[in-house]
Design a protein around this motif. Structure first.
Motif, PDB file in Angstrom:
ATOM      1  N   GLU A  24      39.718  37.084  41.838  1.00  0.00           N
ATOM      2  CA  GLU A  24      39.857  36.033  42.861  1.00  0.00           C
ATOM      3  C   GLU A  24      41.108  36.328  43.669  1.00  0.00           C
ATOM      4  N   VAL A  25      40.945  36.369  45.001  1.00  0.00           N
ATOM      5  CA  VAL A  25      42.078  36.686  45.880  1.00  0.00           C
ATOM      6  C   VAL A  25      42.359  35.490  46.791  1.00  0.00           C
ATOM      7  N   ASN A  26      43.593  35.082  46.883  1.00  0.00           N
ATOM      8  CA  ASN A  26      44.000  33.938  47.735  1.00  0.00           C
ATOM      9  C   ASN A  26      43.213  32.669  47.436  1.00  0.00           C
ATOM     10  N   ARG A  27      42.905  32.437  46.168  1.00  0.00           N
ATOM     11  CA  ARG A  27      42.097  31.256  45.815  1.00  0.00           C
ATOM     12  C   ARG A  27      43.021  30.049  45.622  1.00  0.00           C
ATOM     13  N   THR A  28      43.468  29.503  46.722  1.00  0.00           N
ATOM     14  CA  THR A  28      44.415  28.382  46.667  1.00  0.00           C
ATOM     15  C   THR A  28      43.690  27.077  46.370  1.00  0.00           C
ATOM     16  N   ALA A  29      42.398  27.013  46.628  1.00  0.00           N
ATOM     17  CA  ALA A  29      41.581  25.823  46.367  1.00  0.00           C
ATOM     18  C   ALA A  29      40.131  26.295  46.294  1.00  0.00           C
ATOM     19  N   PRO A  30      39.229  25.459  45.746  1.00  0.00           N
ATOM     20  CA  PRO A  30      37.817  25.876  45.709  1.00  0.00           C
ATOM     21  C   PRO A  30      37.311  26.255  47.108  1.00  0.00           C
ATOM     22  N   GLY A  31      36.601  27.365  47.179  1.00  0.00           N
ATOM     23  CA  GLY A  31      36.071  27.818  48.477  1.00  0.00           C
ATOM     24  C   GLY A  31      37.052  28.623  49.299  1.00  0.00           C
ATOM     25  N   LYS A  32      38.306  28.625  48.883  1.00  0.00           N
ATOM     26  CA  LYS A  32      39.310  29.395  49.636  1.00  0.00           C
ATOM     27  C   LYS A  32      39.363  30.836  49.115  1.00  0.00           C
ATOM     28  N   GLY A  33      39.886  31.724  49.956  1.00  0.00           N
ATOM     29  CA  GLY A  33      40.065  33.112  49.547  1.00  0.00           C
ATOM     30  C   GLY A  33      38.736  33.821  49.340  1.00  0.00           C
ATOM     31  N   GLY A  34      38.749  34.861  48.507  1.00  0.00           N
ATOM     32  CA  GLY A  34      37.530  35.635  48.330  1.00  0.00           C
ATOM     33  C   GLY A  34      37.422  36.238  46.953  1.00  0.00           C
ATOM     34  N   LEU A  35      36.291  36.916  46.729  1.00  0.00           N
ATOM     35  CA  LEU A  35      36.028  37.562  45.448  1.00  0.00           C
ATOM     36  C   LEU A  35      35.916  39.059  45.674  1.00  0.00           C
ATOM     37  N   LEU A  36      36.755  39.797  44.965  1.00  0.00           N
ATOM     38  CA  LEU A  36      36.781  41.250  45.090  1.00  0.00           C
ATOM     39  C   LEU A  36      36.149  41.842  43.842  1.00  0.00           C
ATOM     40  N   LEU A  37      34.980  42.471  44.019  1.00  0.00           N
ATOM     41  CA  LEU A  37      34.327  43.132  42.891  1.00  0.00           C
ATOM     42  C   LEU A  37      34.785  44.580  42.869  1.00  0.00           C
ATOM     43  N   LEU A  38      35.308  45.013  41.745  1.00  0.00           N
ATOM     44  CA  LEU A  38      35.763  46.399  41.585  1.00  0.00           C
ATOM     45  C   LEU A  38      34.867  47.056  40.554  1.00  0.00           C
ATOM     46  N   ASP A  39      34.269  48.226  40.916  1.00  0.00           N
ATOM     47  CA  ASP A  39      33.415  48.896  39.931  1.00  0.00           C
ATOM     48  C   ASP A  39      33.867  50.322  39.679  1.00  0.00           C
ATOM     49  N   SER A  40      33.259  50.956  38.677  1.00  0.00           N
ATOM     50  CA  SER A  40      33.726  52.270  38.214  1.00  0.00           C
ATOM     51  C   SER A  40      32.773  53.406  38.555  1.00  0.00           C
ATOM     52  N   ASN A  41      31.550  53.067  39.017  1.00  0.00           N
ATOM     53  CA  ASN A  41      30.635  54.087  39.537  1.00  0.00           C
ATOM     54  C   ASN A  41      30.370  53.765  40.999  1.00  0.00           C
ATOM     55  N   ARG A  42      30.312  54.790  41.841  1.00  0.00           N
ATOM     56  CA  ARG A  42      29.947  54.549  43.243  1.00  0.00           C
ATOM     57  C   ARG A  42      28.533  53.991  43.271  1.00  0.00           C
ATOM     58  N   THR A  43      28.382  52.749  43.763  1.00  0.00           N
ATOM     59  CA  THR A  43      27.103  52.055  43.638  1.00  0.00           C
ATOM     60  C   THR A  43      26.624  51.568  44.997  1.00  0.00           C
ATOM     61  N   PRO A  44      25.595  52.212  45.570  1.00  0.00           N
ATOM     62  CA  PRO A  44      25.052  51.730  46.842  1.00  0.00           C
ATOM     63  C   PRO A  44      24.519  50.300  46.660  1.00  0.00           C
TER      64      PRO A  44
END
Ligand SMILES: [Zn+2]
Length: 491
Positions: A402-422
């Motif tokens: 969760e990035v910049n999640r100062t309140a519900p609905g704020k900021g964003g979700l950064l998914l980080l993975d370990s295989n290059r996935t189209p």
């Protein structure tokens, strides 16, 4: 009747930094080829269905596939094509024909048109009259010689590619009818000198839509066995780079030639429509933030993972952060940051250096602080018909921050993975606990292919012109083997 089947596929991007080596190939042998492909929506599933419908026995030779990426080293190509040919030689006395799935844009060291080389070598082994049917992805750059070496070539008719099983089955049917002496396939190919930018590859929209409809109509005409259009693949610097028309007629070479040239003229006439006008990242993010109906999906064209790019571009993410967007979800390939998240654990605050690590052309590495929300093994299943037809996926160890999640609905979700996935399956997100319909902005690293997965959950899709190994505007000076006469490059 006994038919050999084989699949040896790779989409090679000659602008990608890293070569695609043997260890990156998923290799299947013997009955495992049939077991693996039967429940998929791949064209090999169509070959297998053909065995039931047209009553032949299957003889699998090999299945080898890797995620799109850089060219194959010579040794990797020789090892895999060597196994295919060895198995073919052994099988030859017992088989009546071969169904061969090749992508159409494999680049191997010393063999820029590697699929053409494979078909040439197969023909050498089987002799001039042996029925050899080849299927291709719609992104093939097809050399004229390949169509002469094969008995017939059949190419997917959809982008996103959702008709692969039908094309496999079509090839199986025509092969059986050829063996029985009911038809005599003759092929013609034409390659109009246009680039046909990937921005226009969607087969449900112009300018490709009317062309593909004409091809489908032609296929219904008497004397015509199959009609294909490949849009080509602009991220491979090869002599045959660009689209093609392939018409297979029943014994009438003049008819095949005439109809092929007619469709080629239609494509040439669309050339003015092939110059793209697409917003940059700053503009596209602004458009998404102003949207009243959400989610809006932004397609990052410069980092089209299915086209062989890095998968860790930060160009749109950087804009989302700079413009203070809320409700976004972005997936980035970054095994190093994933490990940081696993070490920190769920709920921990982490400071990460994210993305822009594979090379220097996909945006900067960003410093990001956030809270680890979920950790998972990254395996997921796609039961629906989606681009590429794959069922089982593995994006490797996966973290959502969760990035910049100062309140519900704020900021964003950064998914980080370990295989290059189209981004061919929405379950890349749902399996990690992200509900796409609850987000305002989704970012998918692709051009047209992710539409099959993202159209059902998005209110709008905006293509974004970004830099990268799959940029839609690579300058002609960076090509050395491709024809210089392409219309777009003359403008
Ligand atoms: Zn494709």
């Amino acid at each position: 009747m006994r038919i050999a089947i084989a699949s040896f596929t790779h989409e090679s991007n000659t602008f990608a930094a890293d070569p695609t080596t043997l260890d990156q190939f998923h290799i299947l042998r013997g009955d495992a080829v049939v077991d693996h492909y039967r429940p998929t929506f791949h064209e090999v599933a169509g070959y297998i269905k053909g065995a039931d419908e047209y009553d032949f026995e299957l003889h699998p030779l090999i299945g080898a596939d890797a995620t799109p990426g850089g060219p194959l080293p010579r040794a990797t190509y020789e090892t895999l094509v060597g196994e295919l040919l060895d198995n073919l030689r052994t099988a030859l006395p017992k088989i009546d024909g071969l169904l061969l799935a090749l992508h159409g844009e494999m680049f191997a060291e010393d063999f820029p048109q590697a699929d053409g080389e494979t078909v040439r070598r197969v023909r050498e082994v089987v002799g001039p009259d042996f029925p050899l049917f080849v299927t291709h992805d719609y992104h093939g750059n097809v050399p004229e010689q390949l169509v002469q070496d094969a008995t017939a070539l059949i190419i997917y008719k959809t982008c996103p590619h959702i008709d692969q099983p039908e094309r496999g089955l079509q090839a199986a049917e025509l092969l059986v009818r050829t063996i029985r002496g009911e038809v005599k396939p003759v092929c013609a190919i034409a390659k109009p000198p246009v680039l046909f930018n990937i921005a226009f590859h969607n087969t449900s929209r112009g300018p490709m839509y009317p062309l593909m409809q004409a091809a489908i109509e032609l296929e219904q005409q008497p004397g015509i066995l199959a009609t294909s259009i490949a849009a080509g693949y602009q991220y491979a610097d090869v002599p045959a780079m660009g689209p093609c028309i392939v018409v297979v007629a029943d014994g009438d070479a003049d008819l095949a030639r005439r109809e092929c040239d007619r469709l080629a003229a239609m494509m040439w006439d669309s050339r003015e429509q092939l110059i793209p006008h697409i917003p940059d990242a700053a503009t596209a993010v602004q458009m998404a933030m102003n949207a009243t109906e959400t989610p809006v999906a932004l397609f990052e064209l410069g980092d089209n993972i299915g086209g062989g790019s890095a998968g860790d571009a930060t160009i749109i993410l950087e804009q989302l952060l700079a413009q203070g967007a809320d409700g976004w979800a972005v997936a980035i390939y970054d095994p190093e940051s994933v490990l940081d998240c696993f070490q920190a654990g769920i709920g921990a605050t982490v400071s990460l250096q994210v993305g822009g690590k594979v090379d220097k052309i996909h945006g900067p590495t960003l410093s990001i602080t956030g809270r680890v929300r979920t950790l998972s093994d990254g395996k997921f299943e796609e039961p629906e018909r989606r681009h590429g037809g794959r069922r089982y996926h593995d994006q490797g160890l996966t973290a959502v921050v969760e990035v910049n999640r100062t309140a519900p609905g704020k900021g964003g979700l950064l998914l980080l993975d370990s295989n290059r996935t189209p981004p061919m399956s929405i379950h890349q997100l749902t399996s990690a606990g992200i509900v796409p319909q609850h987000q305002r902005i989704l970012v998918a690293k692709g051009a047209v292919a992710p539409r099959a997965a993202y159209e059902p959950v998005s209110k709008r899709i905006i293509e974004v012109d970004t830099a990268g190994a799959t940029s839609i505007s690579i300058p002609p000076e960076q090509y050395h083997l491709a024809r210089k006469t392409l219309y777009e490059w003359q403008q």
